[in-house]
Motif scaffolding. Structure first.
Motif, PDB file in Angstrom:
ATOM      1  N   TRP A 173      48.558  26.150  46.732  1.00  0.00           N
ATOM      2  CA  TRP A 173      48.287  27.232  47.687  1.00  0.00           C
ATOM      3  C   TRP A 173      46.864  27.743  47.533  1.00  0.00           C
ATOM      4  N   GLU A 174      46.424  28.513  48.522  1.00  0.00           N
ATOM      5  CA  GLU A 174      45.171  29.261  48.432  1.00  0.00           C
ATOM      6  C   GLU A 174      45.367  30.564  49.207  1.00  0.00           C
ATOM      7  N   GLN A 221      48.917  34.406  47.223  1.00  0.00           N
ATOM      8  CA  GLN A 221      49.630  34.509  45.956  1.00  0.00           C
ATOM      9  C   GLN A 221      50.977  35.224  46.036  1.00  0.00           C
ATOM     10  N   GLY A 237      50.041  33.464  31.906  1.00  0.00           N
ATOM     11  CA  GLY A 237      48.719  34.029  32.210  1.00  0.00           C
ATOM     12  C   GLY A 237      48.601  34.711  33.558  1.00  0.00           C
ATOM     13  N   ASP A 238      49.623  34.562  34.403  1.00  0.00           N
ATOM     14  CA  ASP A 238      49.548  35.064  35.768  1.00  0.00           C
ATOM     15  C   ASP A 238      49.244  36.563  35.826  1.00  0.00           C
ATOM     16  N   LEU A 253      46.938  38.266  34.655  1.00  0.00           N
ATOM     17  CA  LEU A 253      46.325  38.893  33.478  1.00  0.00           C
ATOM     18  C   LEU A 253      44.825  38.620  33.423  1.00  0.00           C
ATOM     19  N   GLU A 312      42.493  20.162  41.902  1.00  0.00           N
ATOM     20  CA  GLU A 312      43.853  19.676  42.129  1.00  0.00           C
ATOM     21  C   GLU A 312      43.855  18.371  42.925  1.00  0.00           C
TER      22      GLU A 312
HETATM   23  P1  ENP Z   1      43.699  33.946  44.265  1.00  0.00           P
HETATM   24  O1  ENP Z   1      42.267  34.327  44.060  1.00  0.00           O
HETATM   25  O2  ENP Z   1      44.306  34.152  45.593  1.00  0.00           O
HETATM   26  O3  ENP Z   1      44.635  34.681  43.227  1.00  0.00           O
HETATM   27  C1  ENP Z   1      44.270  34.700  41.907  1.00  0.00           C
HETATM   28  C2  ENP Z   1      45.450  35.326  41.182  1.00  0.00           C
HETATM   29  O4  ENP Z   1      46.460  34.328  41.030  1.00  0.00           O
HETATM   30  C3  ENP Z   1      45.142  35.811  39.834  1.00  0.00           C
HETATM   31  O5  ENP Z   1      45.953  36.958  39.588  1.00  0.00           O
HETATM   32  C4  ENP Z   1      45.544  34.685  38.936  1.00  0.00           C
HETATM   33  O6  ENP Z   1      45.887  35.140  37.676  1.00  0.00           O
HETATM   34  C5  ENP Z   1      46.732  34.108  39.669  1.00  0.00           C
HETATM   35  N1  ENP Z   1      46.928  32.685  39.638  1.00  0.00           N
HETATM   36  C6  ENP Z   1      48.135  32.080  39.631  1.00  0.00           C
HETATM   37  N2  ENP Z   1      47.969  30.750  39.658  1.00  0.00           N
HETATM   38  C7  ENP Z   1      46.623  30.533  39.695  1.00  0.00           C
HETATM   39  C8  ENP Z   1      45.844  29.408  39.725  1.00  0.00           C
HETATM   40  N3  ENP Z   1      46.186  28.122  39.729  1.00  0.00           N
HETATM   41  N4  ENP Z   1      44.497  29.521  39.759  1.00  0.00           N
HETATM   42  C9  ENP Z   1      43.893  30.736  39.744  1.00  0.00           C
HETATM   43  N5  ENP Z   1      44.612  31.847  39.717  1.00  0.00           N
HETATM   44  C10 ENP Z   1      45.956  31.753  39.690  1.00  0.00           C
HETATM   45  O7  ENP Z   1      43.910  32.434  43.786  1.00  0.00           O
HETATM   46  P2  ENP Z   1      42.921  31.208  43.823  1.00  0.00           P
HETATM   47  O8  ENP Z   1      41.807  31.460  42.909  1.00  0.00           O
HETATM   48  O9  ENP Z   1      42.645  30.892  45.271  1.00  0.00           O
HETATM   49  O10 ENP Z   1      43.805  30.053  43.187  1.00  0.00           O
HETATM   50  C11 ENP Z   1      44.793  29.447  43.898  1.00  0.00           C
HETATM   51  C12 ENP Z   1      45.076  28.160  43.202  1.00  0.00           C
HETATM   52  O11 ENP Z   1      46.200  28.199  42.410  1.00  0.00           O
HETATM   53  C13 ENP Z   1      45.371  27.075  44.175  1.00  0.00           C
HETATM   54  O12 ENP Z   1      44.543  25.993  43.871  1.00  0.00           O
HETATM   55  C14 ENP Z   1      46.782  26.682  43.905  1.00  0.00           C
HETATM   56  O13 ENP Z   1      47.048  25.356  44.268  1.00  0.00           O
HETATM   57  C15 ENP Z   1      46.823  26.948  42.479  1.00  0.00           C
HETATM   58  P3  ENP Z   1      44.733  35.741  36.687  1.00  0.00           P
HETATM   59  O14 ENP Z   1      45.205  35.359  35.345  1.00  0.00           O
HETATM   60  O15 ENP Z   1      43.435  35.098  37.044  1.00  0.00           O
HETATM   61  O16 ENP Z   1      44.757  37.222  36.896  1.00  0.00           O
HETATM   62  C16 ENP Z   1      45.034  27.423  39.762  1.00  0.00           C
HETATM   63  C17 ENP Z   1      43.989  28.275  39.790  1.00  0.00           C
HETATM   64  O17 ENP Z   1      48.123  26.896  41.979  1.00  0.00           O
END
Ligand code: ENP
Length: 266
Positions: free
Chosen positions: A78-79, A82, A107-108, A110, A179
């Motif tokens: 996803w993007e 969340q 870690g979610d 945090l 990914e």
């Molecule tokens: P955002 O910017 O919408 O959301 C980031 C939030 O999602 C943060 O609270 C982060 O936790 C948590 N999170 C859960 N899984 C991921 C993750 N998987 N990731 C980075 N943050 C994650 O998300 P992004 O940056 O677009 O990332 C989405 C990505 O997650 C996609 O590539 C999807 O396929 C993947 P925290 O600890 O930072 O507070 C990978 C990167 O699963």
């Protein structure tokens, strides 16, 4: 000192507690894991180090200790979605997004970082990715993204936000950069893309247009069987039961909107 938020208070208790929650309640099928050892491996990836010199490889031991397989057909990438993903995946019952694996779960939501000259965590501030990309949180998600993509198999789902200002398929982005390049083609039968707009949000991106088209073209060129569905044809809602074909697209959209509305109340 840094522009980002500092370490989440009670980090150690949260990580250890989440680990036990996961192995005992959320998904006991992963078997026995040593939660204190997992915390030590997590902490040792970034403690007592320059907070801008943390690499994905520093989480290798953490991955070894938390690793479990991802059931085929359950991966959900996803993007910018969340909260919808968290609710929709239903803690791994419907889909297992990275946040529903043990390694992602701990870690979610945090934040964490250490400091070079002290063994303590920095609760005041942590570097953002703009300040330095090799920070503890960014490298953590990079490592996990790579592992998650490498172990995903069967039908792969991707849930994108058609209302996102920068486009549904952001580049750079974890999905684009860490990914897709790590998906194992011989284990994947199909890639299903869902483009879902925010409720009452703008319809900026859709299948076959703008950044989603770029994604479809990229995946097709890599040799994947790709299908894309927009929310008005009802993507996730269609999973909840058969939709009568004589009702048309607007009913489907209503179905989706009420379903998504239900999710967003959490
Ligand atoms: P955002 O910017 O919408 O959301 C980031 C939030 O999602 C943060 O609270 C982060 O936790 C948590 N999170 C859960 N899984 C991921 C993750 N998987 N990731 C980075 N943050 C994650 O998300 P992004 O940056 O677009 O990332 C989405 C990505 O997650 C996609 O590539 C999807 O396929 C993947 P925290 O600890 O930072 O507070 C990978 C990167 O699963």
């Amino acid at each position: 000192k840094w522009k980002g938020e500092g370490t989440t208070q009670n980090l150690e208790s949260i990580v250890i507690g989440r680990c036990y929650d996961y192995i005992r309640i959320v998904n006991p099928s992963v078997g026995e894991k040593n939660c204190s050892q997992i915390w030590e491996a997590f902490k040792n990836a970034f403690i007592n180090k320059d907070p801008c010199s943390i690499l994905p490889e520093d989480y290798e031991l953490f991955i070894n200790l938390t690793f479990h397989t991802i059931p085929p057909n359950k991966s959900l990438f996803w993007e910018n979605n969340q909260l919808l993903v968290n609710s929709f995946a239903d803690r791994g019952r419907r889909y297992m997004s990275l946040g529903d694996t043990l390694f992602g779960f701990v870690g979610d939501f945090l934040n964490w970082c250490g400091q070079a000259d002290s063994p303590g965590l920095d609760y005041e501030s942590c570097p953002t990715t703009t300040e330095c990309e090799n920070n503890a949180v960014e490298s953590f998600w990079r490592m996990l993204s790579i592992i998650y993509a490498k172990h995903s198999s069967g039908v792969i789902h991707v849930l994108l936000n058609g209302s996102a200002a920068g486009g549904a398929y952001p580049q750079p982005g974890f999905f684009a950069d860490y990914e897709i390049p790590n998906l194992q083609k011989d284990k994947i039968s199909q890639i299903v893309i869902w483009v879902v707009d925010d409720i009452e949000g703008p319809d900026i991106d859709s299948c076959g247009a703008h950044s989603v088209k770029t994604l479809e073209t990229r995946l097709t060129a890599l040799g994947y069987d790709v299908t894309c569905t927009d929310n008005d044809k009802s993507a996730p809602a269609a999973q909840r039961g058969p939709i009568s074909s004589d009702r048309g697209g607007s009913w489907n959209k209503l179905m989706f909107v009420s379903f998504a509305g239900f999710l967003f109340r959490f």
